[in-house]
Design an enzyme around this catalytic site. Structure first.
Site, short mmCIF file in Angstrom:
data_model
loop_
_atom_site.label_atom_id
_atom_site.label_comp_id
_atom_site.label_asym_id
_atom_site.label_seq_id
_atom_site.Cartn_x
_atom_site.Cartn_y
_atom_site.Cartn_z
N CYS A 25 0.84 -1.19 0.00
CA CYS A 25 0.00 0.00 0.00
C CYS A 25 0.88 1.26 0.00
O CYS A 25 2.00 1.25 0.51
CB CYS A 25 -0.90 0.00 1.23
SG CYS A 25 -2.10 1.37 1.24
N ASP A 27 0.36 3.80 1.71
CA ASP A 27 0.29 4.39 3.06
C ASP A 27 1.70 4.69 3.61
O ASP A 27 2.56 3.79 3.63
CB ASP A 27 -0.44 3.40 3.99
CG ASP A 27 -0.83 4.04 5.32
OD1 ASP A 27 0.07 4.57 6.02
OD2 ASP A 27 -2.03 4.01 5.66
N ARG A 29 2.80 4.92 6.41
CA ARG A 29 3.19 4.20 7.63
C ARG A 29 3.65 2.77 7.35
O ARG A 29 3.93 2.01 8.27
CB ARG A 29 2.00 4.17 8.61
CG ARG A 29 1.57 5.56 9.06
CD ARG A 29 0.20 5.50 9.72
NE ARG A 29 -0.82 5.10 8.75
CZ ARG A 29 -2.12 4.91 9.07
NH1 ARG A 29 -2.53 5.09 10.31
NH2 ARG A 29 -2.98 4.56 8.15
N HIS A 81 -2.17 -4.03 4.95
CA HIS A 81 -2.00 -3.63 6.36
C HIS A 81 -3.36 -3.42 6.99
O HIS A 81 -4.30 -2.97 6.34
CB HIS A 81 -1.12 -2.38 6.47
CG HIS A 81 -1.73 -1.14 5.89
ND1 HIS A 81 -2.30 -0.15 6.67
CD2 HIS A 81 -1.89 -0.74 4.62
CE1 HIS A 81 -2.77 0.80 5.88
NE2 HIS A 81 -2.53 0.48 4.63
N CYS A 84 -6.33 -0.28 6.78
CA CYS A 84 -6.04 0.36 5.49
C CYS A 84 -7.16 1.33 5.09
O CYS A 84 -8.33 0.93 4.97
CB CYS A 84 -5.86 -0.71 4.41
SG CYS A 84 -5.45 -0.02 2.79
CO CO Z 1 -3.48 1.18 3.01
#
Ligand code: CO
Length: 189
Positions: A25, A27, A29, A81, A84
């Site tokens: 992803c 993302d 993080r 994750h 998400c």
């Molecule tokens: Co995500």
């Protein structure tokens, strides 16, 4: 890096020979190299919203082909994750524009596993299971791609793994859905 390893960049600039492809992803993080503890040069990375591997996406397919046919990676890690935002946005019914179309495959996964998901408490647990189911589907997309079938056909070892990373504790949950051959993909492995 240079103070630890004087030759690091001289080595890196000559070639990349990663054994791993990460499909994860976007993302912020979920930093690919940090999670698996690999240095630059050791992990080929493709990231998009909600770690999708859509069979018609030219960007993902180009990465997959290069990683499998040229770099000859041995492992492909499909990494979702928990928590998400992409998975949540796919099913919350709000309109955001283009990304709603991108997330369409997740709504399909959601529909296909409707009964299982409905049985879970609404919110966190249901979304986290959908994150897992999404990864399982994307593993299948990768493993059933012709690039993988061609690699296995010429005897090249490559495995596709499904993981879900937890933002809450930094641990990876291996979903044990690894596919390493055509027979395994077809449930005869
Ligand atoms: Co995500």
């Amino acid at each position: 890096m240079v103070s630890d390893d004087a030759d690091f960049f001289r080595r890196l600039v000559r070639q990349q020979a990663p054994e791993y492809l990460w499909i994860g992803c976007s993302d912020s993080r979920v930093p690919a190299n940090d999670i698996v503890g690999l240095d630059p040069g050791e992990l080929f990375v493709h990231r998009n919203v909600a770690n999708l591997a859509p069979p018609q996406d030219a960007n993902y397919l180009s990465v997959l082909q290069f990683a499998v046919a040229v770099l000859k990676v041995k492992h492909i890690l499909v990494v979702g994750h928990y928590g998400c935002g992409g998975v949540k946005a796919a099913v919350d019914g709000k309109r955001r524009g283009l990304v709603d179309h991108w997330l369409h495959p997740i709504r399909e996964v959601c529909n296909e596993h409707h009964a299982e998901l409905e049985a879970l408490p609404q919110g966190g647990p249901r979304l986290d299971r959908l994150c897992e189911l999404n990864v399982i589907r994307q593993v299948r997309n990768v493993a059933s791609d012709l690039f993988l079938q061609d690699a296995w056909g010429r005897g090249q070892p490559v495995s596709v793994h499904g993981w879900v990373y937890s933002l809450a504790n930094g641990l990876v949950n291996d979903l044990n859905v690894t596919v390493s051959s055509l027979a395994e993909l077809n449930g005869r492995g």
